[in-house]
Design an enzyme around this catalytic site. Structure first.
Site, mmCIF file in Angstrom:
data_model
loop_
_atom_site.group_PDB
_atom_site.id
_atom_site.type_symbol
_atom_site.label_atom_id
_atom_site.label_comp_id
_atom_site.label_asym_id
_atom_site.label_seq_id
_atom_site.Cartn_x
_atom_site.Cartn_y
_atom_site.Cartn_z
ATOM 1 C CE1 TYR A 155 -3.450 2.663 0.878
ATOM 2 C CE2 TYR A 155 -2.019 3.419 2.809
ATOM 3 C CZ TYR A 155 -3.250 3.556 2.049
ATOM 4 O OH TYR A 155 -4.091 4.520 2.236
ATOM 5 C CE LYS B 64 -3.407 6.269 -0.212
ATOM 6 N NZ LYS B 64 -4.401 7.010 -0.893
#
Length: 312
Positions: free
Chosen positions: A168, A172
């Site tokens: 993840y 970001k």
């Protein structure tokens, strides 16, 4: 900010919110409608969009406001362009004044469990889902001479990362890198760029995320109380109105922002110095405790890997 600089006001402006059917996106869309903006929400699921639009409609301040929903997935350039085309039509084809990029998804897990397909999907759900709409919108803004706003949503995990977030966090971090570059580049066009770094948002996506989150990650996060989407939306919009580039709103995110912002434009030089000092002392201690928790989980982790056929 220059003293006395007028705050940005969304009233009467066309704001497009991706990921607008739930969580942060929906809360932000409702807040923008309450502030008198024309709001277009974009998301994949038509049923959830229809329900979300009713909530946005309930926040209407005047009959002149244009409040609409569009079913598109924005993780491809083609779909992102189609979504912006559709949203522009009720406004005489003019591009939006502001684009709020709230679409995204978190899929925690251990790195060695991932496949090529899963990692590519994670980047689509974290980076490309914001990059493609930003590309389409910025091209329109420049072509039409619109001095608009593009608002990215990263995560506090775009400042740092830890066990469980290897699928993840890269996306970001990439969103942050894109925003950093565009904040500089878009000075050429008078387009403002902002990026928000929220912590845990108590949304439907968070519930799904926790179903697959590694036990050691849940253990590390057990004291994290999170924030309601409405709280994050209010702080995000406040930051945009003030003209902040990096938008943070709580102690943890302020501390990481001050400690890792590099040469990014600052929000408050005095307070940033305070948070930077706190970070210099506190963050190494916090990281030590995190690493200790990870090492304590090693035996259980290897048992888990053996059950999955990933270790002997």
């Amino acid at each position: 900010m220059v003293f006395g600089k007028k705050k940005w006001d969304p009233a009467g402006k066309h704001c497009v919110v991706t990921g607008g059917s739930a969580g942060l996106g929906l809360s932000l869309a409702i807040l923008l409608a309450k502030r008198g903006a024309h709001v277009s929400i974009v998301a994949r699921n038509q049923e959830r969009l229809d329900k979300a639009l009713k909530e946005v409609e309930a926040a209407r301040q005047s009959p002149e406001q244009v409040l609409l929903a569009y079913s598109y997935g924005v993780d491809s350039a083609k779909e992102a362009e189609a979504a912006l085309d559709a949203a522009a039509q009720p406004h005489d084809g003019r591009c939006p004044d502001a684009l709020f990029l709230c679409a995204g998804k978190s899929r925690p897990g251990f790195w060695i469990e991932q496949t090529e397909a899963q990692l590519r999907e994670c980047m689509e759900e974290t980076y490309w889902v914001q990059a493609w709409p930003a590309l389409t919108a910025s091209k329109r803004m420049v072509a039409e001479g619109v001095k608009g706003k593009i608002v990215f949503v990263s995560s506090v995990l775009g400042y740092f990362s830890m066990v469980g977030y290897s699928p993840y966090s890269p996306g970001k971090f990439a969103v942050r890198g894109l925003a950093e570059a565009l904040q500089s580049e878009f000075l050429l066009y008078g387009i403002d760029v902002h990026i928000c770094f929220p912590g845990t948002i108590l949304s439907p996506g968070y519930i799904e995320e926790n179903k697959v989150k590694p036990k050691v990650t849940l253990k590390i996060e057990e004291t994290d109380v999170g924030s309601q989407p409405e709280v994050v939306a209010a702080n995000l919009l406040k930051g945009v109105e003030k003209g902040d580039f990096h938008i943070t709103y709580d102690f943890i995110s302020h501390t990481f922002r001050a400690s890792t912002r590099g040469s990014s434009p600052g929000n408050s030089s005095f307070m940033s110095q305070i948070y930077n000092v706190i970070g210099l002392i506190g963050l190494p201690l916090w990281r030590r405790d995190v690493d200790k928790e990870v090492l304590n989980h090693r035996h259980e982790h290897y048992e888990y890997l053996r059950s999955r056929g990933l270790a002997q």
